[in-house]
Design an enzyme around this catalytic site. Sequence first.
Site, PDB file in Angstrom:
ATOM      1  CG  HIS A   1       0.415   6.363  -0.801  1.00  0.00           C
ATOM      2  ND1 HIS A   1      -0.730   6.728  -1.285  1.00  0.00           N
ATOM      3  CD2 HIS A   1      -0.203   5.684   0.406  1.00  0.00           C
ATOM      4  CE1 HIS A   1      -1.824   6.758  -0.619  1.00  0.00           C
ATOM      5  NE2 HIS A   1      -1.737   6.071   0.555  1.00  0.00           N
TER       6      HIS A   1
ATOM      7  CG  HIS B   1      -1.736   1.070   1.345  1.00  0.00           C
ATOM      8  ND1 HIS B   1      -3.196   1.071   1.373  1.00  0.00           N
ATOM      9  CD2 HIS B   1      -1.440   2.489   1.674  1.00  0.00           C
ATOM     10  CE1 HIS B   1      -3.637   2.088   1.471  1.00  0.00           C
ATOM     11  NE2 HIS B   1      -2.578   3.344   1.656  1.00  0.00           N
ATOM     12  CD  GLU B   2       1.560   3.702   3.776  1.00  0.00           C
ATOM     13  OE1 GLU B   2       1.645   4.601   3.119  1.00  0.00           O
ATOM     14  OE2 GLU B   2       0.519   3.209   4.362  1.00  0.00           O
TER      15      GLU B   2
HETATM   16 ZN   LIG Z   1      -2.641   5.177   1.967  1.00  0.00          ZN
END
Ligand SMILES: [Zn+2]
Length: 703
Positions: A500, A496-497
Site C-alpha cells: 500500500h 502487504h502494508e
Molecule cells: Zn490492505
Amino acid sequence: MFMRTSVLIAAALAAGITVTARQAPAPAENPLLKPWTTPFGVPPFAEIKPEHFVPAIKAGIAEQRKEIDAIAASAAPPSFANTIEALENAGELLGKVNPVFSNQQSSNTNAELQAINREVAPMLAALRDDIRLNPALFARVKTLWDARATLKLPPVQARLLDETYKSFVRGGANLTPAQKERFRAVNAEITSLGIKFGDNLLRDTNGYRLVLEQQADLKGLPPSVVAAGADAAKAAGMPGKWVYTLQAPSIWPFLQYADNRELRKQMLTAYTTRNDHGDQYDNKALVAQTAALRAERARLLGYKTHADYVLEENMAKTPDKVYALLTQLWTPARAMALREAADQQALITRDGGAFTLEAWDWRYYQEKVKKARFDLDEQALRPYFKLDNVRQGAFYVANKLYGLTFTPRPDLPVYHPEVQAFEVKDADGSHLGVYYSDYHPRPGKRVGAWSSTFRSTRVKDGTRVTPVVVNVCNFSRPAGDEPALLSLEEAGTLFHEFGHALNSLLSKSPYRGLGGFPRDFVEVPSQIMENWALEPDVLAVYAKHYKTGEVIPAALVEKMKKSAQFDQGFVTVEYLAASILDMDWHTLTQGPAQDTTAFEQASMARITLPPDIVPRYRSPYFNHIFGPGGGYASGYYAYIWSEVLDQDAFQAFREKGLFDQATARGFRTILEKGGTDDPMALYKAFRGREPSVEPLLKKRGLK
Ligand SMILES: [Zn+2]
C-alpha cells in the site's frame, strides 16, 4: 488494510460530547498553523500538543468554507479552472492538519484525543455535507458536466470533472431541501455511531487480560510466548506472573500452543464476545442502527440498498457479482475446512480425547496436524523473521523491481519512540517521499494493520507534492532478550502494508480527487507484495537467523511451500463468512427485522457455516464495516476480489521472471496512474487481457 485520509473522506467521524474547555494557544504559537520547516515538510510531531488540534482544524474548516463560498459565488461563468480545479485546490490547510490528527487518533490515541475526535468529527462531516449540498456550487459543476462533450478536456481533467460531478450527486446534491435535511441528519448519526463503535471496541479489546500464576498453565507454550507473557505481566506491574491479551501477537500464539483447553476457551470466548456483553460498551444496537441508517440513505439517493450505492463505484458494480464470486469460492472452501476438521478430530481421538472439536481447538490442533504432516513448527520459523530483516526484505524487493532506495532518517520527527522514518528515493536518486513504520501494539492503537498518509501526492503549481506515508501494525514485540521475531503471517502483513505504501509513494496522480483506486482494486498493490515475501530467492536475501545470520535452510523453505495450502480451508471459510455477513448487512432494503445476534445467526445458517468456525469478525467488533468511517462496508469482499487480480498479475512475474524489468515497469504504471484511469483498463494494458480466477483457485488449493 488501506486508510484514506483525504480531507473529505477520512473526516467521516463524530458525536455529541464536547470537550472540557482547553486553553487554546494563540495562532502564532500553534505549530499546526505555522509553516513546517522540518526536513521534507513532515509534521513537526515533537511540537504538536493535543490542544493544538481543535483550533487548527477549526481554522482549516473556516479557510475551506471561505474558498468554497468564493467558488460558488463567482460571477464568472464556470470553467474547469475556476470551478473543478479550484475545488480540488481548496482546503489546503485542513488537508495538512487533519491527517496528523486522524492518524494520531488511529494509532496513538488517549481519552483526550478521543474527546477531541468527538468534537471535530461532526464539524468535518458537516463541512463535507455543506460542500456537496451547496446548490450554487453544484449548479456550476453541473453546467460543466452537462457541457462535457464540448469542453474538449484532456482525459485526466475529463475524469476529474466526472468524478467531481458524481461525488456531488452521490453526496445528495440532487435531493429536495427536505430530503437534504434528512440526509444530513443520517450522515451525522452514522458518523457518531461509528466513533462510538470504535471507542467501545478499543475499550473491550484492552479491557480483558488473562493473568496466569502457575507454571502448569503455560504448558505447551514455546519459550518466546512464555517470555512475552512475562514481559506483559511486568509491564502491568505483576512481575512473576504471565499476562495474555486480545492483541494479535498475544492471543493467536496462545491459542495455537496452550495445552490447557479451558484457558483456550476463555481466551477465544473473550475475543469473540467483545462488545457483546449487554453493558454500556455493547455494540449490537449500534450495528443494527448503522445498517438501518445506511439503508435509508441509499433509498434517499435512489438506490435499492447500501451495497448497490457502494458497489456502483467499485469494479464489482453490483451485489450479485460480489455474491457470485463469494459463492463460487464458498462451496469448495467449506468442503476443504470440513476435511481439515476431520483430520483434527482424528488426532483428538487418537490422543484419547473424548470431545468434539470446538472453535478454541482449531488453531491448536491445526498446528499439531501440520507438525505431524509436514514436520513444520511455526515457531521454528520465527528466528529467521527478525522484524528489521523482514522490512529490509521488503525494501530489497522494491529496489529490485523499481530501483527504489530507503535510507533511515533518525533526524526526522516521529509521533512515538517506536516509529522509524526513512527517506525514499527513486532509481535516479531523486526524492520520492517519506516512509514511516510503526510496528508494535499499544493501548492507544487500533487493532489490525493499515497504511495511511500524512500527505498524499498531487501536482501543485507544476511541481509534484511528495507523499508522506505511514504503515501501522500490531506485530510481536521483542520478548525477553530476543529482538522482535515475526510469525510467517506477520511477515506477510509487513509486505502487504508496504505494498500500500508503495502505491502511495509511486502515484503520479496530479489531483487529490483522483488519488486512489476503488476499494476492490486497492488491495491489489498490497496483496501482490505478499508473493515476493515467500519466494525462495527473496527469502535467501532477508530470512536470516537473528543470532547466526544463517540463511533459512532450503529444507525449511521446502516445508513452508508444501504446507502453504495446508489451512486454506479454515482461513478462506472464516474470511468468506465475514464477507458474506458484511454483504447481508448492507443488502437490507430497510432496518433489520431482528436483533443483531439473530440476524448474524440467520446469515451464517444460510451458508451453513460449520459450528466450530467463527467468522473472522462478528458484527459487534467488525471494525472494517462498522467502525469510524466504515470504509469497508459492503467492501470486505474486496480482499478476495483483489486477490483474483493480484494472483493473475503475479503470474506474469512467474512467467517472465520475479524481477523482470519490463513486467515491473508495466506494474509500476498501474501504481503511477492510480485513480486517473479505469482500473480494468489499466489492468488490461498491463496483462494484455482480463484477469483469470484460476491462479487464485490454485494458490488456495480450491481447485
Ligand atoms: Zn490492505
